[in-house]
Scaffold this active site. Structure first.
Site, PDB file in Angstrom:
ATOM      1  CG  ASP A  85      -5.394  -3.844  15.916  1.00  0.00           C
ATOM      2  OD1 ASP A  85      -5.170  -5.065  15.784  1.00  0.00           O
ATOM      3  OD2 ASP A  85      -5.628  -3.093  14.952  1.00  0.00           O
ATOM      4  CG  HIS A 127      -1.215   3.266  12.957  1.00  0.00           C
ATOM      5  ND1 HIS A 127      -1.333   3.673  11.651  1.00  0.00           N
ATOM      6  CD2 HIS A 127      -0.443   2.133  12.946  1.00  0.00           C
ATOM      7  CE1 HIS A 127      -0.668   2.819  10.871  1.00  0.00           C
ATOM      8  NE2 HIS A 127      -0.119   1.890  11.634  1.00  0.00           N
ATOM      9  N   GLY A 135      -4.140   0.750  15.920  1.00  0.00           N
ATOM     10  CA  GLY A 135      -3.007   0.074  15.324  1.00  0.00           C
ATOM     11  C   GLY A 135      -1.794  -0.085  16.224  1.00  0.00           C
ATOM     12  CG  ASP A 163       5.336   1.471   9.811  1.00  0.00           C
ATOM     13  OD1 ASP A 163       5.896   1.352  10.903  1.00  0.00           O
ATOM     14  OD2 ASP A 163       4.422   0.717   9.413  1.00  0.00           O
ATOM     15  CG  HIS A 165       1.042  -0.781   8.702  1.00  0.00           C
ATOM     16  ND1 HIS A 165       2.101  -1.436   9.304  1.00  0.00           N
ATOM     17  CD2 HIS A 165       0.112  -1.719   8.444  1.00  0.00           C
ATOM     18  CE1 HIS A 165       1.814  -2.727   9.400  1.00  0.00           C
ATOM     19  NE2 HIS A 165       0.611  -2.923   8.889  1.00  0.00           N
ATOM     20  CG  ASP A 252       6.054  -2.289   9.602  1.00  0.00           C
ATOM     21  OD1 ASP A 252       6.735  -1.441   8.983  1.00  0.00           O
ATOM     22  OD2 ASP A 252       5.038  -1.991  10.256  1.00  0.00           O
ATOM     23  CE1 TYR A 296       4.388  -4.711  15.296  1.00  0.00           C
ATOM     24  CE2 TYR A 296       4.251  -4.540  12.909  1.00  0.00           C
ATOM     25  CZ  TYR A 296       4.047  -3.998  14.160  1.00  0.00           C
ATOM     26  OH  TYR A 296       3.522  -2.730  14.291  1.00  0.00           O
TER      27      TYR A 296
END
Length: 386
Positions: A85, A127, A135, A163, A165, A252, A296
């Site tokens: 990562d 993260h 991350g 996000d 995440h 994302d 991404y």
């Protein structure tokens, strides 16, 4: 906030966090003339120094990042460096601290009154932990911006993370700090990294209710996502009454993103930026620091989403029906070899959602179950539910 040096945050070929997304966003801002908006100033801040980084990060970790930056082959994996990562790369410390510096600079400008709103779409690296990378994130610029606001005298800072995440790093940093309210709206931890962000996570013993997490079912689209956002955030902000609002706008959540499973459009992401702007004026005297984050689909999605964010903050929103300038599409081809790219600043949707108070709760609906779990977990600590 912009410095071309932030594109040096480059984990290498094949890594999803392609810095071309940052360059293409800035070029789209320029192609649409957003940077020439009279109320907008494009500025660069210096890289965050060790004393600033230590507001969040341990010195031994900063030293490890610096060593990995000089010799990537010697990266220490117990610090989260040199992993799949977070591969180590030459100049890692310099690029990471530069991004952090832009977010801290944004916070300083807003708190000092030089700007009412400030954007760093290169930031939102939520993260990173105090002592480790995680991350795709080396330094947690979002947490650093909040910590700097507190250092400057802010008594309450609200952080809203949009996000896909969970904003685990920011939550962890301020878990026991009642001065910071962290709200994260994300895909359910059962199905996505980092596996945290359950509705039961609501802050430490000395800061009960300082964390709010909305764990959304995979496949949630525009209407459900916006319903959840508006069913949780405005009431908590109204009760918390922050001095400053900090928001993270990871792109994302989009249906084209290759790393997650929500199905938002650029139009819903734009609607979230408009909502954040309005919340800042309603609850934080207009003080708003807006950050980027994940994302991404680096050509079709990220540049449009963050250009909309920048334009909203500048007070000159770009119409969704606006055509994407041909000069920008040529830039895409020059940088990526991809022909085409999006033709308009919209995905052709007009997001609408059912208001929580007006529509009521559907006990058979998974989205409503997720929202209710968060409200039941966190709202009583703010006096919002019996």
């Amino acid at each position: 906030m912009w410095d071309e040096g932030v594109t040096g945050y480059d984990f290498g070929a094949g890594h999803p966090m392609d810095p071309v997304r940052l360059a293409l966003t800035m070029r789209l801002v320029e192609a649409l003339g957003v940077d020439r908006t009279p109320e907008l100033t494009v500025a660069a801040a210096k890289a965050a120094g060790d004393s600033t980084l230590r507001l969040v990060h341990r010195q031994d970790y900063v030293d490890a990042v610096r060593r990995a930056s000089l010799d990537p082959a010697a990266a220490e994996q117990h610090y989260g460096l040199g992993t799949m990562d977070d591969p180590a790369f030459a100049g890692m410390h310099e690029a990471s601290s530069l991004i952090a510096g832009q977010s801290v600079g944004a916070a300083e400008a807003v708190w000092g009154g030089q700007a009412l709103h400030a954007v760093n779409f290169a930031g939102g690296l939520h993260h990173a932990m105090p002592g480790s990378a995680s991350g795709f994130c080396v330094y947690n610029d979002a947490a650093l911006a909040i910590a700097r606001l507190l250092e400057l005298g802010a008594e309450r800072v609200a952080y809203v993370d949009m996000d896909v995440h969970h904003g685990d790093g920011v939550q962890a940093v301020f878990w026991d700090d009642p001065r910071v309210l962290t709200i994260s709206l994300h895909e359910h931890p059962r199905t996505l990294f980092p596996g945290t962000g359950w509705p039961e996570e609501r802050g430490g013993d000395e800061a009960e209710g300082s964390a709010a997490n909305v764990a959304l079912p995979p496949g949630t689209g525009d209407a459900g996502w916006l319903r959840a956002l508006h069913a949780v955030v405005p009431e908590l902000l109204g009760a918390f009454a922050p001095d400053v609002l900090v928001t993270q706008h990871g792109a994302d959540t989009h249906f084209e993103d290759p790393l997650a499973h929500l199905t938002l459009s650029v139009d819903a992401q734009r609607a979230a930026a408009v909502a954040a702007h309005d919340w800042a004026h309603e609850h934080a005297r207009g003080r708003w620091v807006a950050l980027g984050g994940g994302g991404y689909a680096v050509v079709d999605v990220v540049p449009r989403t963050w250009t909309h964010l920048t334009a909203v903050a500048a007070g000159a929103p770009v119409e969704p029906t606006a055509e994407v300038p041909e000069e920008w599409r040529r830039e895409v081809y020059a940088r990526t070899g991809e022909a085409g790219g999006p033709l308009r600043m919209t995905d052709g949707r007009e997001p609408a959602w059912r208001g929580w108070a007006e529509a009521g709760y559907d006990p058979a609906d998974a989205l409503d179950q997720a929202v209710l779990a968060t409200r039941r977990s966190v709202f009583p600590a703010h006096g919002l539910l019996p």
